[in-house]
Structure formats: structure tokens, C-alpha cells
Write an enzyme that holds these catalytic residues in place. Structure first.
Site, PDB file in Angstrom:
ATOM      1  N   ARG A  90     -51.563  -5.837  25.410  1.00  0.00           N
ATOM      2  CA  ARG A  90     -51.098  -4.981  24.301  1.00  0.00           C
ATOM      3  C   ARG A  90     -52.304  -4.128  23.890  1.00  0.00           C
ATOM      4  NH1 ARG A  90     -47.521  -7.465  19.539  1.00  0.00           N
ATOM      5  NH2 ARG A  90     -46.902  -5.276  19.332  1.00  0.00           N
ATOM      6  N   ASP A 238     -54.169  -4.150  12.585  1.00  0.00           N
ATOM      7  CA  ASP A 238     -54.346  -4.382  14.028  1.00  0.00           C
ATOM      8  C   ASP A 238     -55.652  -3.794  14.536  1.00  0.00           C
ATOM      9  OD1 ASP A 238     -51.265  -4.534  13.569  1.00  0.00           O
ATOM     10  OD2 ASP A 238     -51.732  -5.621  15.411  1.00  0.00           O
TER      11      ASP A 238
HETATM   12  O1  MRU Z   1     -46.224  -6.126  16.689  1.00  0.00           O
HETATM   13  P1  MRU Z   1     -46.829  -7.273  15.937  1.00  0.00           P
HETATM   14  O2  MRU Z   1     -45.811  -8.197  15.360  1.00  0.00           O
HETATM   15  O3  MRU Z   1     -47.876  -7.979  16.754  1.00  0.00           O
HETATM   16  O4  MRU Z   1     -47.568  -6.561  14.728  1.00  0.00           O
HETATM   17  C1  MRU Z   1     -48.237  -7.353  13.791  1.00  0.00           C
HETATM   18  C2  MRU Z   1     -48.856  -6.577  12.686  1.00  0.00           C
HETATM   19  O5  MRU Z   1     -48.783  -5.367  12.640  1.00  0.00           O
HETATM   20  C3  MRU Z   1     -49.652  -7.345  11.683  1.00  0.00           C
HETATM   21  O6  MRU Z   1     -49.587  -6.737  10.437  1.00  0.00           O
HETATM   22  C4  MRU Z   1     -51.130  -7.399  12.129  1.00  0.00           C
HETATM   23  O7  MRU Z   1     -51.220  -7.794  13.478  1.00  0.00           O
HETATM   24  C5  MRU Z   1     -51.916  -8.330  11.297  1.00  0.00           C
HETATM   25  S1  MRU Z   1     -51.453 -10.012  11.544  1.00  0.00           S
HETATM   26  C6  MRU Z   1     -52.485 -10.982  10.616  1.00  0.00           C
END
Ligand code: MRU
Length: 344
Positions: A90, A238
Site C-alpha cells: 500500500r 497515514d
Molecule cells: O485505508 P485504511 O483503513 O488503512 O485507512 C486508515 C486511516 O486512514 C487511519 O486514519 C490512519 O491509518 C491512522 S490509524 C491509527
């Protein structure tokens, strides 16, 4: 307090809570090799920036385990290949690359040892990362709790809880901490289209721990903010650029913009490993685009007509000007971020 264990490495396998199936079913997904981990990250069996970082580290452990019997050259080549595969599973959350690089450094430092010794050192490093993540989250929670007023109504987006990390969570960890410290808080959780991490995962965690919470469609959030129903917004991240621009789940930018219009404090909660000091601004953040089916289908059934074009970015970037503070394990960083982030 219910304890969620997002992942566990046991008897040479990585066991993950299968987040695709919650809240209908609490089942475990077994990863026997690094390709299983790649699949689990891509298909969002495990998701959330810190969780995919640690799962990725265990992916490297599984890769090493699978090629202990090779020559040293074969072993080192396989380690390179698996780091590439896992690191690219990812693209947006920097924690994944950060974890893979840390594992690669372990291989490099120990390359003159036997394959088995390198494997054992890698396993130990992944275990340290797992422990560190939990401690980091507890620290973020303690700092974050300082900005939560008694009786506050908090809005959050996506899932940043125990499931998105090794345990406890970042933004949701702060909410947990505020609740367990005795504050009478209330939470509004965005459902978080299209994958519904808010409806499926955040709501599940909140209900399990009996934290007063209300689930809302994403489009309701601006109305609540405008009407003075939200005291503070806390979300995860992220990837955070050196200037504070922050990539997080799609919909975060919209929240931050409305929060700015109505003077509602908007905080990011994230470990320092989410800061990408290698980039100057959010413009350099690669935004993952996911399958059109996440929009055109619900539970496998088509809801949009054949032939429609789809644009499905998984994240957006909130400009640093919209952020009141970034809550890390070392304290709360405030503007000017390009200066203050350097000193943590
Ligand atoms: O696509 P995801 O579910 O992996 O996205 C997660 C998020 O955007 C969260 O807000 C981020 O990873 C922080 S998790 C502590």
C-alpha cells in the site's frame, strides 16, 4: 476494558484479526508466508497505518523464515525481494515503508551472521516494534487527553483504534483515555465511505467498551460542526509531511475545512513514525486509488450502472493551516510545523 489483539506472531505464523469480516464475525486470518501478508495488507484484512507497519515487519520475518535453507546470496536476494513486495503493498501510509526499512537495516547490520541468526534478530526486531507501538499509543493517549475538556463531544473519522494499531489506538486511543479517566465524553463517529471503517470498526470498538457514541453518515459531520455540536475533532494520519500537511482517510480534508470555518479545534494524532521527513509538503504524498468496486458495489451486489467512470482515492491531504495540533508520543506539536516537527 475489552482487549483487542490485532495481530499475534505464534509458532512461525502471523495471525491477524480479519477486519474485512467485522463486526459480523470475529475471525482470524493466518499468514504462513510473506505473500499472505502482502495479500492481507492489500485486501485490508489488516489496515491502519501503524498496524500495517508492524504486520509488514512480520512479513519480512516470514520471508526470512521461508528461505533459511538457501545460500547466503540466495537468502539476501530473497530479503530484498520481499522488502520490495511488502513495502509496495500500500503506497500512502509511510509506517509501512518505515517498518520495512528498519527490517532491511537489521539484515544489513547482521549480514555476516548465519541465516538462522539473521532470522532470529529480525523476529526480535518485529517483536520490539510491536511492543513499541502499544507504548507509543498509550503516550499519545495521555498527551491527547490534556486537550479534551470534561463533557466534550468529539468527532472522529475512519478507524484509528486498537484495530488500526497493535493495540489501544491513536485518535481513538485518546478517546479511550478520556473515557477511562472519568470524563463524560460523547463521540460522533463518521461511517467513512466507502469502506465503512467508522461504521464497522470504530463503532464496534466503541460499543464493546460502552463509550457513549453515535454513528453518522459522513455528510452529517459539517452540519454538526456548523451547529456547534462538536467541541473537538481528532483523526489519525497515514503520512505527515515535514511542513505538517497530513494524508489521512478520504473525507478528512472536508472535515478540517469546515472545522476551520467554524473555529472548532482539529487535531491529528499519530506516532512519530508517521512523519515523513523526506518530503517537504503534502503535494509529494502518493495517494492510493482503490478498486472501483468499492463504489459501484455493496456487499458484492452492483448498485451503480455498468459503464460509469469511478474515481476512488483512499486518502486526502489536509493542509497544515487547518491543523490545530499534532499529538505525538513526545507531546503536542503546534504551528509552525516545519520548524517544530524538526525538534521532536
Ligand atoms: O485505508 P485504511 O483503513 O488503512 O485507512 C486508515 C486511516 O486512514 C487511519 O486514519 C490512519 O491509518 C491512522 S490509524 C491509527
Amino acid at each position: 476494558m475489552a482487549l483487542v489483539k490485532t495481530m499475534e506472531f505464534k509458532d512461525g505464523n502471523l495471525y491477524l484479526i480479519d477486519q474485512r469480516k467485522l463486526p459480523r464475525e470475529l475471525s482470524i486470518f493466518k499468514c504462513k508466508d510473506y505473500k499472505d501478508v502482502e495479500f492481507a495488507i492489500k485486501d485490508m484484512v489488516v489496515r491502519g497505518a501503524p498496524a500495517i507497519g508492524v504486520a509488514g515487519a512480520y512479513g519480512i520475518v516470514l520471508a526470512a523464515q521461508g528461505c533459511i535453507g538457501l545460500s547466503k546470496e540466495g537468502f539476501l536476494n530473497k530479503m530484498k525481494e520481499s522488502a520490495e513486495v511488502i513495502g509496495n503493498s500500500r503506497p500512502t501510509a509511510v509506517n509501512l515503508m518505515w517498518a520495512v526499512r528498519r527490517m532491511e537495516a537489521v539484515v544489513e547490520e547482521n549480514k555476516d551472521k548465519t541465516n538462522k541468526e539473521i532470522y532470529e534478530t529480525l523476529l526480535n526486531e518485529a517483536y520490539i516494534m510491536e511492543k513499541e507501538d502499544l507504548e507509543t499509543n498509550k503516550s499519545i493517549a495521555r498527551y491527547g487527553n490534556e486537550i479534551i475538556p470534561e463533557g466534550a463531544t468529539i468527532l472522529t473519522h475512519c478507524n484509528t483504534g486498537a484495530l488500526a494499531t497493535v493495540g489501544y489506538g491513536t485518535a481513538l486511543g485518546i478517546i479511550r483515555e478520556a473515557h477511562y479517566s472519568g470524563k463524560n465524553i460523547r463521540v460522533f463517529a463518521d461511517e467513512t465511505r466507502p469502506r465503512l471503517q467508522g461504521a464497522k470498526l470504530t463503532a464496534w470498538e466503541l460499543v464493546q467498551e460502552v463509550i457513549p457514541a453515535t454513528l453518522i453518515p459522513d455528510s452529517v459531520a459539517p452540519v454538526l460542526i456548523r451547529d456547534g455540536k462538536i467541541d473537538v475533532i481528532i483523526v489519525g494520519a497515514d503520512r505527515i509531511a515535514s511542513n505538517g500537511d497530513t494524508a489521512n482517510k478520504i473525507g478528512t480534508y472536508m472535515l478540517s475545512q469546515v472545522a476551520k470555518d467554524f473555529n472548532v479545534p482539529f487535531y491529528i494524532a499519530a506516532p512519530i513514525s508517521t512523519i515523513d521527513f523526506g518530503i517537504d509538503s503534502g503535494e509529494q504524498i502518493v495517494i492510493e486509488e482503490r478498486d472501483a468496486k468499492e463504489i459501484t458495489h455493496i456487499n458484492g451486489a452492483r448498485i451503480a450502472p455498468e459503464g460509469i467512470n469511478v474515481y476512488n482515492p483512499a486518502f486526502d491531504v489536509t493542509p497544515h493551516q487547518n491543523i490545530t495540533g499534532i499529538i505525538t508520543e513526545k507531546g503536542i506539536i503546534r504551528s509552525p510545523y516545519s520548524v517544530n516537527l524538526q525538534f521532536i
